[in-house]
Design a protein around this motif. Structure first.
Motif, mmCIF file in Angstrom:
data_model
loop_
_atom_site.group_PDB
_atom_site.id
_atom_site.type_symbol
_atom_site.label_atom_id
_atom_site.label_comp_id
_atom_site.label_asym_id
_atom_site.label_seq_id
_atom_site.Cartn_x
_atom_site.Cartn_y
_atom_site.Cartn_z
ATOM 1 N N GLY A 368 0.800 -1.216 0.000
ATOM 2 C CA GLY A 368 0.000 0.000 0.000
ATOM 3 C C GLY A 368 0.825 1.253 0.000
ATOM 4 N N ILE A 369 2.113 1.168 -0.274
ATOM 5 C CA ILE A 369 3.006 2.336 -0.276
ATOM 6 C C ILE A 369 3.427 2.634 -1.718
ATOM 7 C CG2 ILE A 369 5.191 3.285 0.542
ATOM 8 C CD1 ILE A 369 5.012 1.267 2.865
ATOM 9 N N ASN A 370 3.255 3.864 -2.139
ATOM 10 C CA ASN A 370 3.700 4.278 -3.474
ATOM 11 C C ASN A 370 5.045 4.975 -3.323
ATOM 12 O OD1 ASN A 370 4.170 5.308 -6.025
ATOM 13 N ND2 ASN A 370 2.059 5.983 -6.325
ATOM 14 N N PRO A 371 6.165 4.264 -3.721
ATOM 15 C CA PRO A 371 7.503 4.839 -3.501
ATOM 16 C C PRO A 371 7.845 5.956 -4.489
ATOM 17 C CG PRO A 371 7.697 2.767 -4.656
ATOM 18 C CD PRO A 371 6.219 2.948 -4.370
ATOM 19 N N GLY A 372 7.056 6.115 -5.551
ATOM 20 C CA GLY A 372 7.365 7.116 -6.579
ATOM 21 C C GLY A 372 8.390 6.588 -7.586
ATOM 22 N N LEU A 373 8.549 7.338 -8.666
ATOM 23 C CA LEU A 373 9.469 6.913 -9.737
ATOM 24 C C LEU A 373 10.912 7.090 -9.275
ATOM 25 C CD1 LEU A 373 9.602 5.927 -12.709
ATOM 26 C CD2 LEU A 373 9.826 8.335 -13.370
ATOM 27 N N PRO A 374 11.714 6.018 -9.264
ATOM 28 C CA PRO A 374 13.102 6.111 -8.794
ATOM 29 C C PRO A 374 13.982 6.844 -9.803
ATOM 30 C CG PRO A 374 12.680 3.911 -9.637
ATOM 31 C CD PRO A 374 11.354 4.635 -9.682
ATOM 32 N N GLN A 375 15.180 7.223 -9.340
ATOM 33 C CA GLN A 375 16.150 7.882 -10.220
ATOM 34 C C GLN A 375 16.674 6.882 -11.263
ATOM 35 O OE1 GLN A 375 19.076 9.255 -7.463
ATOM 36 N NE2 GLN A 375 18.005 11.193 -7.042
ATOM 37 N N LEU A 376 17.090 7.434 -12.437
ATOM 38 C CA LEU A 376 17.615 6.565 -13.502
ATOM 39 C C LEU A 376 18.937 5.944 -13.079
ATOM 40 C CD1 LEU A 376 17.134 5.537 -16.380
ATOM 41 C CD2 LEU A 376 18.418 7.515 -17.229
ATOM 42 N N VAL A 377 19.790 6.720 -12.406
ATOM 43 C CA VAL A 377 21.051 6.201 -11.873
ATOM 44 C C VAL A 377 21.017 6.402 -10.360
ATOM 45 C CG1 VAL A 377 23.558 6.375 -11.856
ATOM 46 C CG2 VAL A 377 22.305 6.725 -14.001
ATOM 47 N N ASP A 378 21.116 5.309 -9.628
ATOM 48 C CA ASP A 378 21.038 5.343 -8.165
ATOM 49 C C ASP A 378 22.435 5.191 -7.583
ATOM 50 O OD1 ASP A 378 20.470 5.193 -5.512
ATOM 51 O OD2 ASP A 378 18.927 3.627 -5.706
ATOM 52 N N ALA A 379 22.994 6.259 -6.997
ATOM 53 C CA ALA A 379 24.349 6.216 -6.433
ATOM 54 C C ALA A 379 24.432 5.294 -5.220
ATOM 55 C CB ALA A 379 24.798 7.622 -6.072
ATOM 56 N N ASN A 380 23.293 5.046 -4.566
ATOM 57 C CA ASN A 380 23.285 4.182 -3.378
ATOM 58 C C ASN A 380 22.938 2.744 -3.707
ATOM 59 O OD1 ASN A 380 23.855 6.337 -1.568
ATOM 60 N ND2 ASN A 380 21.722 7.031 -1.798
ATOM 61 N N ALA A 381 22.933 2.422 -4.982
ATOM 62 C CA ALA A 381 22.504 1.081 -5.384
ATOM 63 C C ALA A 381 23.396 0.001 -4.777
ATOM 64 C CB ALA A 381 22.511 0.977 -6.901
ATOM 65 N N ALA A 382 24.727 0.232 -4.743
ATOM 66 C CA ALA A 382 25.639 -0.773 -4.211
ATOM 67 C C ALA A 382 25.348 -1.014 -2.736
ATOM 68 C CB ALA A 382 27.077 -0.339 -4.418
ATOM 69 N N ILE A 383 25.082 0.061 -1.973
ATOM 70 C CA ILE A 383 24.793 -0.074 -0.535
ATOM 71 C C ILE A 383 23.508 -0.877 -0.345
ATOM 72 C CG2 ILE A 383 24.225 1.220 1.552
ATOM 73 C CD1 ILE A 383 25.950 3.503 0.437
ATOM 74 N N LYS A 384 22.500 -0.583 -1.189
ATOM 75 C CA LYS A 384 21.222 -1.299 -1.089
ATOM 76 C C LYS A 384 21.408 -2.795 -1.352
ATOM 77 C CE LYS A 384 18.394 2.675 -2.445
ATOM 78 N NZ LYS A 384 17.483 3.229 -3.459
ATOM 79 N N ILE A 385 22.274 -3.109 -2.360
ATOM 80 C CA ILE A 385 22.496 -4.521 -2.680
ATOM 81 C C ILE A 385 23.204 -5.212 -1.515
ATOM 82 C CG2 ILE A 385 23.696 -6.112 -4.231
ATOM 83 C CD1 ILE A 385 23.264 -4.063 -6.468
ATOM 84 N N PHE A 386 24.239 -4.560 -0.942
ATOM 85 C CA PHE A 386 24.938 -5.145 0.205
ATOM 86 C C PHE A 386 23.954 -5.370 1.365
ATOM 87 C CE2 PHE A 386 29.063 -3.915 -1.631
ATOM 88 C CZ PHE A 386 29.847 -4.993 -1.230
ATOM 89 N N ARG A 387 23.063 -4.366 1.624
ATOM 90 C CA ARG A 387 22.173 -4.431 2.771
ATOM 91 C C ARG A 387 21.074 -5.485 2.573
ATOM 92 N NH1 ARG A 387 19.518 1.037 3.556
ATOM 93 N NH2 ARG A 387 21.678 1.615 4.000
ATOM 94 N N LYS A 388 20.506 -5.546 1.361
ATOM 95 C CA LYS A 388 19.331 -6.397 1.171
ATOM 96 C C LYS A 388 19.653 -7.741 0.497
ATOM 97 C CE LYS A 388 16.200 -2.467 0.855
ATOM 98 N NZ LYS A 388 15.194 -1.772 0.043
ATOM 99 N N GLN A 389 20.750 -7.794 -0.307
ATOM 100 C CA GLN A 389 21.023 -9.022 -1.050
ATOM 101 C C GLN A 389 22.275 -9.746 -0.569
ATOM 102 O OE1 GLN A 389 18.733 -9.958 -3.122
ATOM 103 N NE2 GLN A 389 17.594 -8.021 -2.932
ATOM 104 N N GLY A 390 23.057 -9.092 0.266
ATOM 105 C CA GLY A 390 24.233 -9.746 0.805
ATOM 106 C C GLY A 390 25.512 -9.299 0.137
ATOM 107 N N SER A 391 26.625 -9.699 0.779
ATOM 108 C CA SER A 391 27.947 -9.248 0.311
ATOM 109 C C SER A 391 28.297 -9.781 -1.072
ATOM 110 C CB SER A 391 29.025 -9.678 1.322
ATOM 111 O OG SER A 391 28.764 -9.125 2.578
ATOM 112 N N LEU A 392 27.915 -11.028 -1.344
ATOM 113 C CA LEU A 392 28.286 -11.640 -2.627
ATOM 114 C C LEU A 392 27.741 -10.815 -3.791
ATOM 115 C CD1 LEU A 392 29.566 -13.892 -4.270
ATOM 116 C CD2 LEU A 392 27.422 -15.182 -4.027
ATOM 117 N N PHE A 393 26.445 -10.535 -3.749
ATOM 118 C CA PHE A 393 25.850 -9.744 -4.832
ATOM 119 C C PHE A 393 26.387 -8.324 -4.834
ATOM 120 C CE2 PHE A 393 22.649 -13.139 -4.575
ATOM 121 C CZ PHE A 393 22.548 -13.469 -5.912
ATOM 122 N N GLY A 394 26.710 -7.822 -3.623
ATOM 123 C CA GLY A 394 27.272 -6.477 -3.544
ATOM 124 C C GLY A 394 28.612 -6.386 -4.249
ATOM 125 N N ILE A 395 29.471 -7.360 -3.993
ATOM 126 C CA ILE A 395 30.804 -7.366 -4.637
ATOM 127 C C ILE A 395 30.671 -7.528 -6.143
ATOM 128 C CG2 ILE A 395 32.956 -8.657 -4.819
ATOM 129 C CD1 ILE A 395 32.621 -9.286 -1.795
#
Length: 629
Positions: A368-395
């Motif tokens: 029920g949450i509308n996050p809005g249209l994300p940015q085309l290039v996300d500078a925090n994408a690597a941090i998000k991957i490390f936090r939510k998907q783990g170190s392997l996917f982050g690396i």
């Protein structure tokens, strides 16, 4: 091209095809030519303004196509039908100064339908040159009516054979006969008298002696005849005419022999000069190369050698040890660090968008949450991957940018294949970036559709019209290219700062150039040897021409000398006869001797019919004694 054909139908079609494709020239030497299909194709080639020249053997079967060619104004070289010099048995065709068709196949319907035949189709220039030389030799011999097998090596100026003795004897006999016919004395009649007298008196020696004296008196009486002066005039006139005629004939024969000698000399000299011209052309090709075939000559090889020598000099001067730590190198390293960091963040964002972002948007919408249209290039994408998907996917996400860089720098990783290196350069920099841009554009469209509660209808070929595609492509492509050349520059600078690496690179480059130089020097030596051989052949043929001139001059002097001797001999015979006529000895000596000789022959001829061999010999001796005493 080097093909062998053995099927008659295929052979004919191949010949027709090659003639149809001809653009410059068709030269043909054929023993038996009756196939009008091939003849018509050659005539069509002539109509296309192609040079056509034909040699045919001198047999009746060729007359039809020979007439067809002549009506089409095609040059045909052949001896008259049946001429024994004309049995030329070649079967070859030369096309456009490169294609040669040679074998057992005559251009006849029988050859294409019934016989077992073969042809060899080749584009070898050596084969073409050899057959063309043979074609020119045959054509020259036919046009100059020389024997079909004659060649420069076998043609010599034959020494003149003069019928010296026969001519002198004939002239002497001619004057002798003129004297007897003018004097109206018949030697055969005296021979018959001798035979009859011997037969009537059984070969009596006394009868012979008596008749011998009677004949002498008869000839003496003839020599004192009042009409003798008139007869002398007639005889003198007749032998003078004969003498003048003999002189004219000798002079005519001499001029004929000299003209024949000159013509033979000109033919052989022309052949030798033609051969020298051919050798000079071959020598010129060796020196300057053949533009049509692309064969290198001495000139091109010398230029390549000079070019390699300049390259070696340039390498030795340019490949020197340089410092690594310079302002340029430091700036390049700083730039490399910046672009490496940028590419890591950029492609990590792309990985996040393609593989994870749409799922997170979908989960937020379900909550029920509308996050809005994300940015085309996300500078925090690597941090998000490390936090939510783990170190392997982050690396993996952070190092994803290394894939295009490694592909575009295979050469630096040790690859030696130039084609593969160039291909992977474009795959790494362009293809890879295009694929990533397409995936990001498709994912962005899908997120927009999710936020609007719709399904994405964007097709893959439509992404090239989207701004998201071009933003990702441009901001991914240019940093990759810059990073590639920064890496290449730093590696190159590092290599130049290490003596062992510089020396290794220099030695490697020089070794390649040395190998090329060895090959070129080998080719140069081979061409120089060929040029020397051609010069030697030219010298030999020039010496042959000089020797030919000397031999011709010697033979000319020999002919003139021999005919001078003949003229003097017939003059001596004429003078002898004339003096004997004037003095009267022609009657008392010459005629008497011949009349007595004829009577004696007749008398002796009967003796074997009546006497034994021994008695015949005795009586012949007695007769000889009577004549000589």
């Amino acid at each position: 091209m080097n093909e062998i054909l053995t099927n008659g139908t295929e052979i004919k079609q191949r010949i027709l095809s090659e003639i149809k494709k001809a653009q410059k020239s068709v030269y043909l030497a054929m023993a038996f030519f009756t196939d009008r299909d091939i003849a018509n194709e050659i005539i069509e080639a002539k109509k296309r303004n192609i040079t056509v020249d034909i040699i045919l053997s001198s047999n009746a079967q060729n007359e039809t196509v020979k007439l067809m060619f002549k009506e089409a104004y095609i040059s045909v070289h052949a001896f008259n039908t049946g001429d024994e010099r004309g049995m030329m048995h070649h079967k070859f065709c030369l096309i456009d100064e490169k294609i040669s068709i040679n074998g057992s196949y005559n251009y006849s319907y029988n050859a294409s339908n019934n016989n077992v035949e073969n042809i060899h189709v080749s584009d070898s220039l050596d084969v073409y040159r050899q057959l063309f030389t043979e074609f020119e030799r045959l054509k020259y011999n036919i046009d100059h009516e020389l024997d079909i097998n004659s060649s420069l090596q076998t043609q010599k100026i034959a020494p003149l054979e003069l019928p010296k003795v026969n001519m002198i004897d004939t002239f002497y006999q001619q004057l002798h006969n003129l004297v007897y016919s003018s004097a109206q004395i018949n030697a055969e009649e005296y021979k018959s008298k001798g035979y009859q007298a011997s037969k009537d008196r059984r070969g009596s020696i006394d009868i012979f002696k008596m008749e011998y004296e009677n004949i002498k008196e008869e000839i003496k009486a003839y020599a004192t005849d009042e009409n003798l002066s008139y007869k002398k005039t007639i005889i003198t006139s007749n032998i003078t005419n004969a003498f003048e005629s003999a002189k004219i004939n000798l002079e005519t024969d001499k001029q004929t022999q000299l003209n024949n000698l000159k013509e033979d000399n000109e033919i052989i000299k022309r052949q030798l000069n033609d051969k020298i011209s051919d050798i000079n052309r071959e020598k010129s090709l060796l020196e300057s190369g053949n533009q049509n075939s692309g064969e290198k000559g001495l000139l091109q090889i010398n230029r390549e050698i000079e070019k390699i020598q300049l390259e070696k000099k340039s390498i030795e001067q340019s490949l020197i040890v340089k410092k690594f730590w310079t302002a340029g190198t430091i700036l390049a390293l700083i730039g490399l660090c910046i672009f490496t960091f940028y590419l890591s963040i950029f492609f990590a964002s792309a990985v996040y968008k393609v593989f994870f972002e749409s799922n997170e948007i979908r989960n937020s919408l379900e909550a029920g949450i509308n996050p809005g249209l994300p940015q085309l290039v996300d500078a925090n994408a690597a941090i998000k991957i490390f936090r939510k998907q783990g170190s392997l996917f982050g690396i993996i996400a952070l190092l994803f940018f290394l894939i295009p860089l490694m592909l575009s720098n295979l050469k630096l990783l040790g690859s030696k294949n130039k084609f593969v290196n160039k291909l992977m350069f474009w795959v790494g920099l362009m293809v890879f970036d295009v694929v990533v841009s397409i995936m990001v554009a498709l994912n962005t469209s899908e997120i927009k559709s999710l936020l609007n509660g719709e399904n994405s209808q964007l097709q893959i070929w439509e992404v090239f019209g989207k701004g998201e595609f071009w933003l990702i492509f441009v901001f991914g492509m240019f940093p990759l290219i810059i990073t590639h050349y920064l890496i290449e520059n730093i590696v190159h600078t590092y290599s130049n700062s290490k003596r062992e690496l510089v020396d290794a690179e220099k030695n490697k480059s020089l070794q390649v150039l040395d190998e090329q130089m060895i090959e070129l020097n080998y080719e140069k030596e081979k061409i120089n040897n060929s040029i020397q051989e051609k010069e030697a052949l030219i010298k030999v043929n020039n010496e042959k021409i000089q020797k030919l001139e000397l031999d011709t001059n010697d033979e000319q002097r020999r002919i003139e000398s021999l005919f001078d001797v003949l003229q003097k001999q017939i003059k001596s015979i004429f003078d002898d006869f004339n003096s004997k006529i004037i003095s009267g000895k022609i009657f008392t000596d010459v005629i008497l001797d011949n009349v007595i000789s004829s009577y004696k022959l007749g008398f002796i001829e009967y003796l074997p019919e009546y006497y034994a061999t021994e008695e015949v010999a005795n009586r012949v001796k007695e007769i000889e004694q009577i004549i000589t005493t």
